[in-house]
Write a protein that holds these residues in place. Structure first.
Motif, PDB file in Angstrom:
ATOM      1  N   THR A  32       0.818  -1.214   0.000  1.00 36.53           N
ATOM      2  CA  THR A  32       0.000   0.000   0.000  1.00 36.53           C
ATOM      3  C   THR A  32       0.850   1.261   0.000  1.00 36.53           C
ATOM      4  N   GLY A  33       2.080   1.157   0.500  1.00 34.70           N
ATOM      5  CA  GLY A  33       2.966   2.312   0.498  1.00 34.70           C
ATOM      6  C   GLY A  33       3.471   2.731   1.855  1.00 34.70           C
ATOM      7  N   PHE A  34       3.231   1.896   2.880  1.00 40.25           N
ATOM      8  CA  PHE A  34       3.685   2.200   4.229  1.00 40.25           C
ATOM      9  C   PHE A  34       4.814   1.253   4.632  1.00 40.25           C
ATOM     10  N   GLU A  35       5.612   1.700   5.567  1.00 40.16           N
ATOM     11  CA  GLU A  35       6.640   0.841   6.158  1.00 40.16           C
ATOM     12  C   GLU A  35       6.042   0.068   7.324  1.00 40.16           C
ATOM     13  N   ALA A  36       6.704  -1.008   7.705  1.00 41.53           N
ATOM     14  CA  ALA A  36       6.175  -1.882   8.750  1.00 41.53           C
ATOM     15  C   ALA A  36       5.989  -1.158  10.073  1.00 41.53           C
ATOM     16  N   ASP A  37       6.884  -0.212  10.390  1.00 41.47           N
ATOM     17  CA  ASP A  37       6.817   0.452  11.692  1.00 41.47           C
ATOM     18  C   ASP A  37       6.136   1.815  11.637  1.00 41.47           C
ATOM     19  N   ASP A  38       5.545   2.198  10.514  1.00 40.22           N
ATOM     20  CA  ASP A  38       4.788   3.452  10.450  1.00 40.22           C
ATOM     21  C   ASP A  38       3.554   3.362  11.341  1.00 40.22           C
ATOM     22  N   PHE A  39       3.220   4.478  11.986  1.00 40.89           N
ATOM     23  CA  PHE A  39       1.938   4.555  12.693  1.00 40.89           C
ATOM     24  C   PHE A  39       0.925   5.120  11.706  1.00 40.89           C
ATOM     25  N   VAL A  40      -0.076   4.305  11.366  1.00 40.97           N
ATOM     26  CA  VAL A  40      -1.011   4.653  10.293  1.00 40.97           C
ATOM     27  C   VAL A  40      -2.415   4.854  10.867  1.00 40.97           C
ATOM     28  N   VAL A  41      -2.977   6.017  10.565  1.00 43.99           N
ATOM     29  CA  VAL A  41      -4.349   6.343  10.951  1.00 43.99           C
ATOM     30  C   VAL A  41      -5.235   6.199   9.722  1.00 43.99           C
ATOM     31  N   GLY A  42      -6.298   5.420   9.819  1.00 43.43           N
ATOM     32  CA  GLY A  42      -7.196   5.222   8.691  1.00 43.43           C
ATOM     33  C   GLY A  42      -8.480   6.013   8.827  1.00 43.43           C
ATOM     34  N   LEU A  43      -8.958   6.521   7.701  1.00 46.17           N
ATOM     35  CA  LEU A  43     -10.273   7.158   7.657  1.00 46.17           C
ATOM     36  C   LEU A  43     -10.958   6.674   6.381  1.00 46.17           C
ATOM     37  N   LEU A  44     -12.069   5.958   6.541  1.00 52.52           N
ATOM     38  CA  LEU A  44     -12.781   5.384   5.410  1.00 52.52           C
ATOM     39  C   LEU A  44     -14.181   5.963   5.349  1.00 52.52           C
TER      40      LEU A  44
END
Length: 374
Positions: free
Chosen positions: A183-195
């Motif tokens: 998807t384009g993120f690194e394993a240790d990125d903190f990712v916030v999702g909004l759907l």
């Protein structure tokens, strides 16, 4: 029991999809006919995904759909319909007059999903709601508003929370890492999702501002924003906002996906930033997927989230408050895991699809039993 599912809406959001899901669930034990708008995406969805009998109506112009009502009354009588289960507020007059004109006088069960903001205590609306046998609201707040504005029939109104499915598949850690990378993120990125739909009221701009604020304070947060545009060009407006905030590389945009819970599992938390959401379906979906959630403190959201236990609430419309709640989860992995686990347990119990439709069938049956004995 013969049930007619009525939804002439042109839209294709949560309300329309619920009409389809209800028809599918009730079709397991009853005979279902769906009456749909002939030029709607919902009609296409029924055609592609079910074998339920469908009948197409054109929406009437004006507030007295008498010709359509007589046609619907004939359909009701010819098919010995016991219950009209309706969803869209603009269809109430059609259902009420069809019942009035029909010989069989079916029960009307109205699943109310949209807000009620003004009094319905006039001759016309009192006639419509007198024909209605049961209104099912999707939150306690909506139930209270309905009883306030439809004041003559409080005994006909009760809450039935939505049911949502558990994920079809839970990703293991290796799969999650690989799909994050894809998807384009690194394993240790903190990712916030909004759907959700891309429009200002859904608050994507608030999330971008919150991520920018956190990153200005030394964090390195990322966001996944998923949804289709309601107005062409709005996605580019959001991308420009992210660029102006200096975080364009931290935000990944995707269009609508048919399996949102799989994407949710790639995120560390899911945000619902809507200004006034009647329910907030994305929250129990994320909770059942085992992901921590943050929601705006308005509408029906506080009925879904117990702040600090099963999720977090932020001050509606306030990017600074949203940033604070995101940072709480980003800096405290143990708290995030605890909230995610508690949220999943709560959602599995309160918002289970099978339980929801079992209750719906019981409520419909109770209404028809009363009408037959009355």
């Amino acid at each position: 029991m013969n049930i007619l599912e009525l939804c002439l809406s042109n839209g294709f959001g949560g309300l329309e999809l619920y009409a389809f899901r209800a028809a599918q669930a009730l079709d397991k034990n009853h005979d279902i006919i769906a009456v749909l708008n002939n030029n709607s995406k919902l009609a296409d969805h029924f055609a592609s995904n079910s074998s339920i009998k469908t009948v197409f109506f054109k929406r009437s112009r004006g507030f007295l759909p008498l010709l359509n009502a007589r046609r619907l009354a004939r359909l009701v009588d010819d098919n010995r319909i016991d219950v009209i289960h309706m969803h869209h507020g603009k269809d109430l007059a059609l259902a009420a007059f069809a019942k009035y004109f029909s010989r069989s006088k079916p029960s009307i069960v109205y699943t109310r999903q949209m807000q009620i903001t003004r009094s319905k205590d006039d001759f016309y609306h009192n006639f419509l709601y007198k024909q209605m046998d049961l209104m099912l609201t999707i939150t306690k707040r909506l139930e209270a508003d309905a009883k306030k504005f439809i004041c003559r029939y409080p005994e006909k109104i009760k809450t039935l929370y939505y049911g949502v499915n558990a994920p079809e598949y839970f990703l293991n850690e290796d799969e999650r890492k690989q799909q994050r990378k894809n998807t384009g993120f690194e394993a240790d990125d903190f990712v916030v999702g909004l759907l959700g739909r891309l429009e200002e009221s859904k608050g994507q701009h608030l999330l971008i501002s919150a991520i920018a604020e956190a990153n200005n304070k030394g964090s390195n947060l990322h966001a996944l924003i998923v949804g289709h545009e309601m107005n062409r060009g709005y996605r580019n407006t959001l991308k420009q906002l992210a660029a102006d905030e200096g975080i364009a590389e931290n935000i990944i945009f995707m269009d609508f996906v048919p399996d949102p819970q799989r994407l949710m599992q790639l995120c560390d938390c899911i945000v619902l930033a809507t200004y006034e959401e009647t329910f907030g379906l994305v929250l129990p979906e994320a909770m059942r997927a085992g992901v921590a959630v943050i929601g705006s403190n308005s509408g029906g959201v506080p009925e879904i989230i117990r702040h600090g236990e099963t999720g977090l609430l932020f001050d509606t419309g306030d990017a600074n408050s949203l940033c604070e709640q995101i940072m709480l989860l980003a800096t405290d992995p143990e708290k995030r895991s605890e909230i995610a686990a508690n949220g999943k347990q709560d959602a599995d119990s309160r918002f289970n699809t099978d339980d929801h439709f079992s209750q719906l069938q019981q409520l419909i049956s109770s209404v028809t039993d009363r009408s037959q004995t009355g």
